[in-house]
Structure formats: C-alpha cells, structure tokens
Design a protein around this motif. Structure first.
Motif, PDB file in Angstrom:
ATOM      1  N   THR A   1       0.789  -1.310  -0.088  1.00 29.93           N
ATOM      2  CA  THR A   1       0.466   0.031  -0.326  1.00 29.93           C
ATOM      3  C   THR A   1       1.042   1.163   0.402  1.00 29.93           C
ATOM      4  O   THR A   1       0.545   2.708  -0.823  1.00 29.93           O
ATOM      5  CB  THR A   1      -0.409   0.053   1.370  1.00 29.93           C
TER       6      THR A   1
ATOM      7  N   ALA B   1       1.110   3.953  -3.330  1.00 28.37           N
ATOM      8  CA  ALA B   1       0.414   5.693  -2.696  1.00 28.37           C
ATOM      9  C   ALA B   1       2.288   6.436  -2.958  1.00 28.37           C
ATOM     10  O   ALA B   1       1.474   7.557  -3.215  1.00 28.37           O
ATOM     11  CB  ALA B   1       0.471   5.401  -1.039  1.00 28.37           C
TER      12      ALA B   1
ATOM     13  N   VAL C   1      -5.428   5.219  -3.099  1.00 23.46           N
ATOM     14  CA  VAL C   1      -5.031   4.777  -1.880  1.00 23.46           C
ATOM     15  C   VAL C   1      -6.000   5.721  -1.504  1.00 23.46           C
ATOM     16  O   VAL C   1      -6.752   6.659  -1.927  1.00 23.46           O
ATOM     17  CB  VAL C   1      -3.490   5.366  -1.925  1.00 23.46           C
ATOM     18  N   SER C   2      -6.829   4.606  -0.861  1.00 27.03           N
ATOM     19  CA  SER C   2      -7.384   6.025   0.145  1.00 27.03           C
ATOM     20  C   SER C   2      -7.478   7.249   1.131  1.00 27.03           C
ATOM     21  O   SER C   2      -6.384   7.182   1.342  1.00 27.03           O
ATOM     22  CB  SER C   2      -8.315   4.897   1.801  1.00 27.03           C
ATOM     23  N   ALA C   3      -8.270   7.481   1.270  1.00 31.73           N
ATOM     24  CA  ALA C   3      -7.339   9.519   2.040  1.00 31.73           C
ATOM     25  C   ALA C   3      -7.242   9.389   3.428  1.00 31.73           C
ATOM     26  O   ALA C   3      -5.967  10.318   3.432  1.00 31.73           O
ATOM     27  CB  ALA C   3      -8.694  10.472   1.937  1.00 31.73           C
ATOM     28  N   ASP C   4      -7.447   8.341   3.832  1.00 28.78           N
ATOM     29  CA  ASP C   4      -7.252   7.942   5.087  1.00 28.78           C
ATOM     30  C   ASP C   4      -6.218   7.614   5.343  1.00 28.78           C
ATOM     31  O   ASP C   4      -5.071   7.668   5.854  1.00 28.78           O
ATOM     32  CB  ASP C   4      -8.170   7.153   5.975  1.00 28.78           C
ATOM     33  N   ALA C   5      -5.833   6.294   4.757  1.00 26.28           N
ATOM     34  CA  ALA C   5      -3.746   5.589   4.845  1.00 26.28           C
ATOM     35  C   ALA C   5      -3.286   6.658   3.645  1.00 26.28           C
ATOM     36  O   ALA C   5      -2.230   6.540   4.406  1.00 26.28           O
ATOM     37  CB  ALA C   5      -4.044   4.436   3.558  1.00 26.28           C
TER      38      ALA C   5
ATOM     39  N   ARG D   1      -3.176   9.867   4.195  1.00 23.39           N
ATOM     40  CA  ARG D   1      -2.869  10.965   5.393  1.00 23.39           C
ATOM     41  C   ARG D   1      -2.066  10.042   6.261  1.00 23.39           C
ATOM     42  O   ARG D   1      -0.684  10.909   6.672  1.00 23.39           O
ATOM     43  CB  ARG D   1      -4.387  11.945   5.604  1.00 23.39           C
TER      44      ARG D   1
END
Length: 339
Positions: free
Chosen positions: A25, A29, A36-40, A42
């Motif tokens: 991941t 990123a 990639v998800s916004a939370d991951a 960040r």
C-alpha cells in the motif's frame, strides 16, 4: 534512502509499520496517490515526513523498468526565455508523481550528448529537450531511449518523437514584413550567439527582404558572443558605422533590441521616425521601455505546460493525436515601429 539518527536506513517497511498499512500500500501510494484511500494516504504521508523516508529511485527503476524522473535539457538556466519555459514545465509537473532532473547544455552539442548518456542510465520516464538541433550522436542516443521525448521551443520536419513550439524562420519573416509595411526600406539585422534558432531567424529576415528586392549583406551584423543589452548597443554602433542610412533594425532578441534602443537614444536618433526597432521574444521589459518596443511574442510558459502534458499522456500510453504542435507567434506592434 535516508539514515535515521542511529544510522539505520529508513525502509519502505518502516513507513508501512508506522502508518499501519502494508508495504504494498505504501508503494502504491508513492507511485499513484489517487489509488489509495484518503485516510491511508494521510497516515502514509505523515509517516514519510516523520521518518524522513526518501524513495530509492534506482530500485524503482529496476522494478518498473522506468524511474519516476523526467529529464529536462536546456541550453541556459539564466536566460529569461528558458526560465519562462521552465516555469511552465514546473507548474505542469507539480501535482504529478514525477520529479524533474534538469541539465544545462550551455549551447554545447557535446555537453548535451554527455548529459543524455547520464540521464538515460537512470531510465527516465521521459525526456524534454530544448530545440530540434541535436547532433547525430545525440539523435542516435534518443532513438534507443525507450521513453517518450518532447522537443520544445521549435518545430521542424523530423521530430524524434513529440514536438511543440513555433517556426522561428516564419516569425522572423513576419517581423521583417511588419517593418516593410511600416515603410522602412533600409533594414538591418543585429544577431548575437548565432545558435541554430537565431540562424533561422536570420534566414526569415533574408527571405522577407529578398522577396521585396531589398536584401543587403552589408546591413547584417552578427557575433558569436552571448546576448546582452550592452552588446546590442555595440552592434547598432557597428551597423551605423557601416550603413549610416539604415532606417530600421530587426534584432534576434529583446536584449539586443533594448541595447539598440539605448544606443539610438544616446545618438539622438528619433524612434520610430528615423529608426524603427523590432525585437524577438517579447520580454516584460519590451512593453515598459520608452518608447515601448515592438517584438515577436512567443508562448513560452504555455509551451512548457502543454509540452509536459503531451509527455505525460505518452508516458501513460495515451499518445497525443498530433505529434507536432505549432503554437505560433504574434508580432506585437508598439511605439518603436508605430509611425
């Protein structure tokens, strides 16, 4: 990669552990944040910043066959003309995953070849070159580059891959035709450095005067020296020493034109009544000079932005329909020829 305070190198696994995601991941990123998800993302960005992680570009290149680097070769990093192109390039690349590696050829074909060899060893994602006059050895290197290539600032009949710019010959011819349309008949040419683009501007100047039956070799004053405002004043002095009846000058760039303007004013020559002056590139000083300078406007920042857009599309496998893009030019008439 960067070493931590105790000497250990920060690895991708370290970033993954600190951000609570897998190493895969993290890798995704860093290559393409959008997947990639916004939370991951960040948490990964925070871990990268806190740990001081720096991606190993060489390892990335081995894994993907290409690095995340785009090589850019220009002949000068201080000339305002190339600075404008670079501004457009940096604006276009800023929000992408790519990084720029800048090389200064200093107008030397040999230096360009050496830089190409260096850049190609690093498996760049793409290359940007200023101009269309690569040497035979340089073109051979580029033919085997294996990545998209954009030649900027000029267009020509034999693009290596992609090309964006303008015809300097046509632009100079249009500028000279402007002087003719204003009634000038004894027109001189002032040129410095005499690189290939300047040579083609001289060709355009000659073509316009030849068509009008007015060409005179004695009114062409050139030097291999680098362009400066001071040199522009010297060149006009040389021309007037040879042909004091000269009634206009086309200058190969605005620095030379400004120098010619100052020298004419020092000699109490009325502009544009006794002497018309036209420059090339339309730098900011041209509009603010007194009298303001007529010049050929070239779309340099746009060239940088759209050239990178072409390159990024080709890197993504979506090659532009047009491999050669002519951005054209504009002869901007101002007080120095408005009579």
């Amino acid at each position: 990669m960067r070493k931590s305070k105790i000497g250990k190198r920060v690895t991708l696994a370290d970033v993954a552990a600190a951000s609570g995601v897998s190493a895969i991941t993290v890798s995704r990123a860093l290559r393409d944040p959008a997947i990639v998800s916004a939370d991951a993302l960040r948490r990964i960005e925070q871990a990268v910043a806190e740990l001081g992680y720096v991606p190993n570009l060489a390892a990335q290149a081995l894994a993907s066959q290409r690095s995340g680097v785009i090589g850019v070769l220009v002949p000068s990093v201080t000339n305002n003309v190339f600075a404008d192109v670079l501004r457009g390039i940096y604006d276009a690349i800023e929000a992408t995953r790519f990084h720029l590696q800048l090389g200064n050829t200093r107008y030397s074909a040999l230096a360009e070849e050496n830089l190409l060899r260096l850049f190609l060893q690093q498996r760049p994602a793409g290359l940007v070159l200023a101009g269309i006059d690569q040497s035979r050895a340089g073109r051979a290197l580029l033919a085997e580059a294996g990545c998209p290539i954009v030649q900027m600032m000029e267009i020509g009949p034999e693009p290596i891959d992609l090309m964006i710019g303008l015809s300097h010959l046509d632009a100079a011819r249009a500028a000279t035709e402007h002087l003719l349309a204003k009634g000038y008949r004894r027109i001189g040419f002032l040129g410095a450095r005499m690189d290939p683009r300047t040579q083609r501007r001289l060709q355009g100047f000659r073509a316009a005067l030849a068509a009008a039956g007015l060409e005179e070799e004695g009114r062409i004053v050139t030097t291999p020296r680098a362009s400066t405002v001071t040199l522009g004043a010297e060149l006009l002095g040389d021309l007037l020493g040879r042909r004091p009846d000269t009634d206009a000058v086309f200058c190969n760039n605005d620095d030379i034109a400004l120098g010619a303007l100052f020298e004419a004013q020092r000699r109490r020559i009325r502009i544009p009544g006794e002497l018309g002056i036209c420059g090339f590139n339309d730098l900011e000083a041209s509009a603010t000079a007194f009298p303001s300078l007529t010049s050929v406007r070239t779309h340099r920042e746009r060239m940088g932005r759209e050239g990178i857009a072409m390159l990024l599309a080709a890197i993504a496998g979506d090659r532009p329909e047009q491999s050669v893009v002519d951005l054209g030019f504009e002869v901007v008439e101002r007080e120095s020829t408005r009579r």
